[in-house]
Enzyme design. Structure first.
Site: not given
Length: 923
Positions: A214, A318, A396, A399
């Site tokens: 972001e 991973s 996600d 923010d």
């Protein structure tokens, strides 16, 4: 020099090793006595005083009955008790014996109190961590969210840790405290249950998803246009790299995910597509010039936070996969897992078995696997019925919100709201206390308060017309799921007790933060997968860029229901692979209606594992435990397969460069430690990325100290056209761009056949002509790589090897990185020459922008055999002990570097057979 070995070197005799250890201890004594100048005599017995007692009997007040601690030849403990409380109390005691320094540093980190141990150098870090408030949230979890049973376990664990600390000075606990004691009168304090819960916040921070992406996308706007940024965040290649879940569908009628179902309509919601959803602010505008300074400051602040688990970003990940009995030689599932985290000493993992002598309502556990020092229970492993592994989902869950300040408040939905505030006092060893004020908005803490650059927004902020006047600038607030109290600690114990897939899924529903891919197998032959986590749903915006905090439409409006999260159970193909790729195919007409993220890994590792499984099982082949181990150590380079055929077609006139180019002829793309071809190719790849992409990125993303002459950003004056300024990179080498991960594989794949694409253009330098097409850039990269390796490895290519470039040094994460040189010598180990590489299954990651050194690793490896659990295998990066010069400080590392695994005893009989030391803890 201690442990100065590599993957191919043989083991030295025990006698020689012992002599070396004694000599280094003597060096340590002399260095401290002579270097510090205090005149204190630090004897060998003092160094050894902190080693744990592993034999005999110790009285432990608070136990109800005797507890046995059985350690194998690698010092790995298996604990036997008759009640849950005794079991977890003993776990706390034993982990503190081996790892209390590590535990103590972690809890000071999670509570923003590092300055109490290490002085003023850690004040900035503490300020940022206090602003995030991990320990405060952990306390709320403990007080209001966790079950009474979980609280009892945490209390028992803390009681065990404190029983170990009782009556001990720092020097009795570890050599680090003895060293710290020369400059600081710090004394370890009692352990609390909240200290254990807070560790999950550190884990969540390093696995928080796309926050760095972001920031990076916003920073790119100073030099790149929207289409160029889109090029650097391409769509996920669903047709080539398969997602995790391939069977079942979301049912819009029941609003649940059905592992065997088919969709009832063609949903068109915002599914989890890969790549950037936009290139400006979430409100629709381009990132303002002033925002570059602000976000760059944020990136600097993030670098101050200790990366306990590893650098955050697209490259890290991973591997975990499970194969059903229909494809194995045992007729029962095999499950493999190797989480990729930052290399550290001691390893972040601690191997352990927790066994009730007789499983009952009062003693419910018989489980073994990988634990975190400082936290009760087993995080990854198996019990008598099921096994499970984890990889990062990458959802996600963060923010960034721009906040417009007005007086003592901030604007929201046409009103001015007051900040939430609290005072924090940071105690500083050897200095004055520092008080800070932590402010927050309805979106979260104002992390912009923690850095001068973050307070100011540039004068040219280009936001849309609906935005409030920028005035003195915007702040930045962080919304993050981990800052809301949850129940993840409950999930750990529920996983440890689960007996079937239903109980496994129920446990997973409480694993809110961090959001992980959970993979499953059981002794009855079933395999499965569950995507758990507290994943937000949004009104406007998609979380790919900072959002306008003043607009209520950009608020989170809920979380994805647990029943709607994708899962899979006994898929027809007979195996499941999770390696940070897309969870579910969003390219189909029947789309999953919820957005998981815009920033998946791009599937290079996952598809390679899939291909390896397919190659083994085709025509009825069967997979063994050894096959699973070999897959874990696969060194194949997917980007080499794409590029080498084209690199070999370049007509090279320089005989020395041609000599290096010939290394690639007949190369099988395997990045073994002794491979000269792998060394040369990876240098070529690094130079391709630098020329095509890296030199075009803004300074905030380039490596600190690397300088270029570039046209000024935002130059619009015709008279200044062609003028260039000198700009130097600002980012740490481990997190700079382009990092060379599989996102960049996809970037290059998209343009590889477009030979005149603008990305292939690179300006002339004093020594090189301008490149105007792909082959010219490739030729320049081949030349640059030849001279790069000549400088690093010598002119004779017969002496080149990938391992000489690609080295791992294990560092103690505190005094081993920041302490004086002699102390680093004492605490650190290595280097090891490694094979593998970025986005290989054997993911010994390196950052192509920063150099060839190893920056993350398979932090452990395990293969669980569900037919016979005692035939399972495991390995840790280092060893059980956190004590320098203890026999188990790094005794697993040589085997880890060679890809070997150790036997993993679980049953009482197998543990007894493998026991070297036995300690009895008695009431």
């Amino acid at each position: 020099m201690p442990s100065n070995t590599n993957a191919s070197s043989g083991h030295k005799s025990g006698k020689k090793k012992g002599r070396r250890a004694r000599l280094v201890v003597i060096v340590l004594v002399l260095a401290i006595v002579g270097g510090i100048g205090f005149g204190a005599y630090w004897s060998i017995s003092t160094v050894r005083a902190s080693f744990p007692q592993t034999k005999g009997t110790i009285k432990l007040d608070g136990l109800s009955r005797n507890v046995e601690v059985k350690r194998d030849g690698n010092g790995i403990p298996q604990i036997y008790a008759d009640s849950d409380a005794d079991l977890f109390m003993a776990q706390g005691y034993v982990q503190a014996q081996d790892r209390f320094w590590e535990m103590d540093v972690r809890r000071h980190m999670t509570s923003g109190r590092l300055s109490e141990m290490f002085g003023k150098s850690q004040v900035k870090t503490d300020e940022f961590l206090r602003t995030l408030g991990w320990h405060r949230v952990a306390k709320k979890e403990y007080d209001t969210k966790l079950s009474p049973e979980t609280k009892k376990y945490l209390q028992a664990y803390a009681k065990g840790v404190n029983a170990y600390l009782e009556g001990k000075d720092g020097k009795d606990i570890s050599v680090e405290y003895a060293a710290l004691g020369f400059t600081n009168d710090y004394k370890p304090q009692k352990w609390t249950p909240v200290d254990s819960v807070a560790w999950l916040k550190a884990m969540a921070w390093d696995l928080r998803g796309n926050m760095q992406d972001e920031i990076d996308r916003s920073l790119m706007t100073s030099r790149l246009g929207p289409s160029q940024i889109k090029d650097l965040y391409p769509e996920y290649p669903y047709k080539r790299n398969k997602p995790i879940v391939r069977e079942g569908a979301y049912d819009s009628v029941t609003e649940k995910y059905d592992a065997e179902g088919t969709p009832t309509d063609t949903q068109t919601g915002t599914g989890g597509t890969g790549g950037a959803a936009g290139t400006g602010l979430a409100g629709g505008a381009q990132a303002p010039d002033g925002m570059q300074s602000q976000l760059s400051g944020l990136s600097d602040a993030l670098d101050e936070v200790p990366a306990i688990l590893g650098p955050n970003g697209n490259g890290i990940g991973s591997n975990s996969w499970v194969v059903s009995g229909s494809h194995t030689i045992t007729g029962k599932p095999l499950l493999a897992n190797d989480p990729h985290l930052a290399p550290q000493l001691p390893s972040v993992w601690y191997q352990m078995g927790l066994h009730c002598r007789s499983v009952s309502d009062t003693c419910q556990y018989d489980v073994s696997g990988y634990t975190f020092s400082g936290m009760p229970g087993v995080v990854i492993g198996h019990n008598n019925d099921i096994a499970w592994g984890m990889t990062n989902l990458g959802a996600d869950v963060t923010d960034l919100y721009l906040e417009k300040f007005t007086g003592d408040g901030y604007q929201f939905d046409g009103k001015v709201l007051p900040f939430t505030t609290r005072e924090e006092t940071i105690k500083v060893a050897g200095g004055k206390d520092k008080k800070i004020t932590v402010r927050g908005t309805n979106n979260g803490p104002l992390i912009s308060d923690r850095d001068d650059e973050l307070v100011k927004v540039g004068k040219k902020a280009g936001v849309d017309t609906a935005a409030p006047d920028r005035g003195d600038g915007y702040g930045v607030a962080l919304r993050w799921t981990a800052l809301t109290p949850g129940k993840s600690m409950d999930a750990v114990f529920d996983l440890n007790k689960a007996k079937n897939f239903t109980e496994f899924r129920k446990a997973a529903s409480s694993f809110e933060v961090p959001s992980q891919n959970l993979i499953y197998a059981d002794t009855k032959g079933n395999i499965g997968y569950q995507a758990p986590g507290k994943i937000p749903t949004r009104g406007k915006g998609d979380g790919s860029l900072p959002a306008p905090g003043w607009d209520a439409d950009y608020r989170w409006d809920g979380y994805i229901p647990q029943d709607a999260l994708p899962y899979e159970y006994n898929p027809e193909r007979g195996y499941i692979v999770t390696a940070n790729q897309a969870v579910i195919d969003d390219s189909d007409k029947a789309k999953y209606p919820y957005k998981l993220t815009s920033d998946w890994g791009y599937g290079a590792r996952s598809q390679r594992i899939d291909d390896l499984i397919q190659s083994k099982i085709k025509n009825g082949g069967k997979i063994s435990t050894e096959d699973m181990r070999l897959m874990q150590t696969d060194n194949s380079s997917e980007i080499a397969k794409l590029l080498v055929p084209k690199l070999l077609k370049i007509d090279i006139k320089d005989k020395y460069v041609r000599e290096a180019q010939k290394l690639l002829e007949g190369w099988d793309y395997t990045q073994d430690a002794d491979s000269a071809a792998a060394a040369y190719f990876n240098s070529v790849w690094r130079n391709i990325l630098k020329l095509a992409i890296g030199n075009k990125l803004p300074k905030e993303l380039r490596v600190k100290g690397q300088c270029l002459n570039v046209e000024p950003a935002g130059n619009t004056r015709p008279a200044d056209e062609g003028k260039r300024v000198r700009e130097c990179g600002e980012r740490d080498a481990d997190s700079a761009q382009p990092d060379g991960g599989d996102r960049y594989y996809e970037v290059i794949r998209k343009i590889i056949d477009d030979e005149t694409n603008s990305w292939w253009r690179s300006p002339a330098t004093r020594t090189d002509k301008e490149t105007k097409n792909r082959d010219q850039l490739f030729e320049r990269a081949l030349h640059d790589a030849r001279w790069d390796l000549t400088a690093k490895l010598g002119k004779d290519i017969d002496t080149w090897s990938w391992g000489r470039l690609h080295r791992l040094t294990l560092k103690n994460q505190t005094l081993g990185t920041e302490g004086p040189g002699w102390l680093q010598f004492v605490l650190n180990r290595g280097p090891w020459n490694l094979g593998g590489g970025e986005a290989a299954v054997n993911a010994t990651g390196w950052n192509a922008a920063g150099g060839y050194g190893v920056v993350w690793v398979p932090s452990m490896r395990m293969v669980v055999n569900l037919k016979d659990l005692d035939k399972s295998k495991w390995i840790n990066l280092t060893g059980a002990s956190g004590h320098a010069y203890n026999a188990h400080y790094d005794d697993q590392t040589d085997k880890w570097a060679k890809g070997e695994l150790l036997p993993w005893a679980h049953s009482r009989q197998a543990v007894e057979k493998s026991t070297s030391d036995k300690l009895v803890l008695r009431p």
